[in-house]
Every structure is written in C-alpha cells, then in structure tokens.
Scaffold this active site. Structure first.
Site, PDB file in Angstrom:
ATOM      1  N   ASN A  40       8.697 -17.634 -26.288  1.00 29.81           N
ATOM      2  CA  ASN A  40       7.675 -17.292 -25.476  1.00 29.81           C
ATOM      3  C   ASN A  40       6.927 -18.308 -24.866  1.00 29.81           C
ATOM      4  O   ASN A  40       6.286 -18.100 -23.585  1.00 29.81           O
ATOM      5  CB  ASN A  40       6.653 -16.317 -26.183  1.00 29.81           C
TER       6      ASN A  40
ATOM      7  N   ASP B 239       5.996  -5.477 -28.915  1.00 31.06           N
ATOM      8  CA  ASP B 239       6.705  -5.722 -27.583  1.00 31.06           C
ATOM      9  C   ASP B 239       6.275  -4.832 -26.702  1.00 31.06           C
ATOM     10  O   ASP B 239       6.015  -3.677 -26.850  1.00 31.06           O
ATOM     11  CB  ASP B 239       8.250  -5.900 -27.976  1.00 31.06           C
TER      12      ASP B 239
HETATM   13  C1  IPE Z   1       9.380 -10.737 -29.148  1.00 27.46           C
HETATM   14  O1  IPE Z   1       9.335 -10.240 -27.852  1.00 27.46           O
HETATM   15  C2  IPE Z   1       8.085 -11.712 -29.310  1.00 27.46           C
HETATM   16  C3  IPE Z   1       7.057 -11.017 -29.449  1.00 27.46           C
HETATM   17  C4  IPE Z   1       6.700  -9.589 -29.308  1.00 27.46           C
HETATM   18  C5  IPE Z   1       5.820 -11.710 -29.640  1.00 27.46           C
HETATM   19  P1  IPE Z   1      10.081 -10.798 -26.626  1.00 27.46           P
HETATM   20  O2  IPE Z   1       9.887 -10.025 -25.488  1.00 27.46           O
HETATM   21  O3  IPE Z   1       9.817 -12.265 -26.620  1.00 27.46           O
HETATM   22  O4  IPE Z   1      11.596 -10.710 -27.104  1.00 27.46           O
HETATM   23  P2  IPE Z   1      13.022 -10.554 -26.279  1.00 27.46           P
HETATM   24  O5  IPE Z   1      12.771 -11.764 -25.216  1.00 27.46           O
HETATM   25  O6  IPE Z   1      12.941  -9.246 -25.544  1.00 27.46           O
HETATM   26  O7  IPE Z   1      13.964 -10.909 -27.206  1.00 27.46           O
HETATM   27  C1  IPE Z   2       4.933  -8.782 -25.916  1.00 30.12           C
HETATM   28  O1  IPE Z   2       5.222  -7.988 -24.750  1.00 30.12           O
HETATM   29  C2  IPE Z   2       4.177  -9.815 -26.024  1.00 30.12           C
HETATM   30  C3  IPE Z   2       4.461 -11.191 -25.984  1.00 30.12           C
HETATM   31  C4  IPE Z   2       5.687 -11.400 -26.145  1.00 30.12           C
HETATM   32  C5  IPE Z   2       3.567 -12.318 -25.754  1.00 30.12           C
HETATM   33  P1  IPE Z   2       5.957  -8.793 -23.533  1.00 30.12           P
HETATM   34  O2  IPE Z   2       5.231  -9.693 -22.805  1.00 30.12           O
HETATM   35  O3  IPE Z   2       7.485  -9.239 -24.182  1.00 30.12           O
HETATM   36  O4  IPE Z   2       6.167  -7.599 -22.867  1.00 30.12           O
HETATM   37  P2  IPE Z   2       7.512  -6.916 -22.090  1.00 30.12           P
HETATM   38  O5  IPE Z   2       8.749  -7.051 -23.153  1.00 30.12           O
HETATM   39  O6  IPE Z   2       8.046  -7.999 -21.004  1.00 30.12           O
HETATM   40  O7  IPE Z   2       7.374  -5.760 -21.623  1.00 30.12           O
HETATM   41 MG    MG Z   3       9.066  -8.439 -24.623  1.00 26.35          MG
END
Ligand code: IPE
Ligand code: IPE
Ligand code: MG
Length: 229
Positions: free
Chosen positions: A61, A13
C-alpha cells in the site's frame, strides 16, 4: 454453543470503494474505516477475544499516491494521539507489526510511546499491522535464524516472526468482497478459519462480526486429523 476464537485477525478492506460509492474522496472512506476499527476492536475485546490483529496498511500500500498516503498518515496520527489512553484505561496492550521504519518518523515515535504506555495491559492485545507484509516478515525471520547460525524448529521459527508472542489467528475475517490474503499472516494462518464478507469495511458492523463469530463456532477444526465420534 461453540467456542470463541482467542485470536481474531481482520483484513479491513473496502474503504476506498465505500467512499467512491458515495462520491466522496478515498480519504473519507479511510476516516470512516478508522471510526469503525475503533468500535469493532472494542467490541471484540468485550466479547472476550484476547488478541485482535488488524491489517491497517500493507507494505505494498505504500506505493499508493502521495495524497492518499498523507491522508492515511494523518489518520494514524489522530488514532495514536487519541486512542492510546483509552487502550490503557481498558487494560489493553498495543503492539504494531510491520516495517515501521518505512513510516514518517513522528508516527514511529507515537507508536513507540503508545507501546510503552500500554505495556502493562493484561486484558488483551491490539496488534496493528502497519507497513506490514507477511513475505517480508518471513524473510526477516529467516535472516535472523541465519545470523544466529543454527537450524530452527517450527516453533522457534514462529517465535522469530513479528507475531511470535501471540497464538496463531483462529479466525481471519476479510471484508470488502475480495477472496485473498494480500500478504497478511501467511505463515500464521495455516489453520485459521477464513470468513469473507462482501461488506465494505466501514459498513461491517458489530452484528456482522457477531455473525462471523457464530459461523466460526460451527466450524470443525480437524488440523488434518480424522474426526472422532
Ligand atoms: C489489503 O487490502 C491491505 C489492507 C486491507 C490493509 P488491499 O486493498 O491492499 O489488497 P489488494 O490490493 O486488493 O490485494
Ligand atoms: C483498505 O481499503 C484500507 C487500506 C488498504 C489502507 P482500500 O483502500 O484498499 O479500499 P478499496 O479496496 O480500494 O475499496
Ligand atoms: Mg482494497
């Protein structure tokens, strides 16, 4: 001293915030994250970890903007087209968990051919969680058990999950500062050791992972028992 985890799971993340801080589009964060993901998984296999499960995309996502999803899908295409041969050469197997029917069809076929190409890999398995949700996975395991028409034991139920072929994760790492599981391996992580890093995933280096492994080695895994000696 200490033990090496057999199975390391990583919630990758922080790509978006990594990019935001640099005034770059979120897609640049995902591209940097992919680069880091490839190097980090190679590092873990070199260290002797047998199963590496990486949370690349949650089912939730999939409700992100079309712009962000198309950038992510382009990176998945790039990854499967470029990295499968390397996995095969390194004697590693590729597996993908998640509801891949939710992905564009060409990615689905890249996944299928990648799994086929690497199926002989005996040194370890890279499990990518794409369009994955643990609750959804648990519900589909329950439905499979119901269709089979008989009650299951805990072991039989574990085997019905998409991770059924693997030992449960010993170490679960989440980068990006948040302290939550976000629907990742909820059943399997019952006794996983948790490690949280404030670093955004593209900044999470091999040395950072080494620190997580070192921390893991100091943990006393009691599984509910009282420590002897
Ligand atoms: C979790 O991250 C999913 C991945 C890293 C693929 P998110 O960014 O989707 O999680 P939340 O929304 O902060 O809980
Ligand atoms: C994790 O990074 C990767 C995916 C969930 C695809 P994020 O896209 O959630 O990055 P942040 O949390 O917005 O920084
Ligand atoms: Mg994230």
């Amino acid at each position: 001293m200490g033990e090496l985890p057999r199975h390391v799971a990583v919630i990758m993340d922080g790509n978006g915030r990594w990019a935001q801080k640099r005034l770059l589009p979120r897609s640049a964060g995902h591209a940097a994250g992919l680069k880091r993901m490839i190097a980090l998984s190679e590092y873990l296999f070199r260290r002797g970890v047998e199963v590496v499960t990486l949370y690349a995309l949650s089912q939730e996502n999939l409700s992100r903007s079309e712009e962000e999803l198309s950038a992510l899908f382009a990176l998945f295409r790039q990854y499967f087209a470029g990295s499968v041969e390397r996995l095969a050469k390194n004697d590693l197997r590729l597996d993908v968990i998640g509801d891949t029917s939710l992905l564009p069809e060409d990615i689905l076929s890249l996944i299928e051919s990648g799994k086929e190409r690497t199926k002989e890999g005996g040194r370890g398995t890279l499990v990518l969680a794409i369009a994955y949700g643990a609750r959804q996975d648990i519900v589909s395991a329950v439905n499979r058990a119901v269709r089979a028409g008989k009650e299951v034991t805990e072991g039989e139920f574990s085997a019905l999950l998409s991770t059924g072929a693997y030992p449960p994760p010993d170490l679960l790492v989440r980068t990006g500062k948040e302290k939550r599981l976000s629907n990742f391996l909820l059943f399997e992580s019952a006794y996983a050791e948790l490690y949280f890093s404030d670093k955004m995933f593209p900044d999470f280096s091999d040395a950072d992972m080494e620190r997580a492994l070192g921390d893991y080695a100091t943990r006393d895994r009691r599984y509910g028992k009282v420590k002897t000696q």
